[in-house]
Design an enzyme around this catalytic site. Sequence first.
Site, mmCIF file in Angstrom:
data_model
loop_
_atom_site.group_PDB
_atom_site.id
_atom_site.type_symbol
_atom_site.label_atom_id
_atom_site.label_comp_id
_atom_site.label_asym_id
_atom_site.label_seq_id
_atom_site.Cartn_x
_atom_site.Cartn_y
_atom_site.Cartn_z
ATOM 1 N N LEU A 14 0.852 -1.190 0.000
ATOM 2 C CA LEU A 14 0.000 0.000 0.000
ATOM 3 C C LEU A 14 0.890 1.243 0.000
ATOM 4 C CD1 LEU A 14 -2.949 0.849 -0.026
ATOM 5 C CD2 LEU A 14 -2.934 0.802 2.456
ATOM 6 N N HIS A 15 1.558 1.480 -1.128
ATOM 7 C CA HIS A 15 2.453 2.623 -1.278
ATOM 8 C C HIS A 15 1.631 3.848 -1.694
ATOM 9 C CE1 HIS A 15 2.281 2.239 -5.681
ATOM 10 N NE2 HIS A 15 2.184 0.939 -5.406
ATOM 11 N N ALA A 16 2.280 4.950 -1.978
ATOM 12 C CA ALA A 16 1.585 6.216 -2.227
ATOM 13 C C ALA A 16 0.567 6.143 -3.364
ATOM 14 C CB ALA A 16 2.599 7.326 -2.497
ATOM 15 N N ALA A 19 -2.343 3.890 -2.333
ATOM 16 C CA ALA A 19 -3.138 4.566 -1.305
ATOM 17 C C ALA A 19 -3.990 5.665 -1.926
ATOM 18 C CB ALA A 19 -2.236 5.137 -0.213
ATOM 19 N N GLU A 86 -2.339 -1.677 -11.124
ATOM 20 C CA GLU A 86 -0.921 -1.460 -11.435
ATOM 21 C C GLU A 86 -0.359 -2.497 -12.392
ATOM 22 O OE1 GLU A 86 0.985 -1.055 -7.626
ATOM 23 O OE2 GLU A 86 0.402 1.037 -7.534
#
Length: 88
Positions: A14-16, A19, A86
């Site tokens: 849960l990176h930027a 998120a 992604e």
Amino acid sequence: MIESTITICNKAGLHARAAARLVGTASQFDSSVRIGTEKLVDGKSILSLMMLAASKGTVLTIVVDGNDESEALRAIQELVDNRFEEGE
């Protein structure tokens, strides 16, 4: 109020960017969204989500409360299942 669990399955966790996508999805709904492990944070706050430091494999509890809670939960679960769009 409905509660479920989600498992972070994308490589970077849960990176930027992930998120931000989660906040964008949660913010489309009127219901409150809280996400976390032992402590639940506001699912519409990118800073709160980043503080979770949820890496790949982390199981998070999600609690959604409001008039469109079912739709909100379904949308969030789809986003997570699709690895935050992604394409890994």
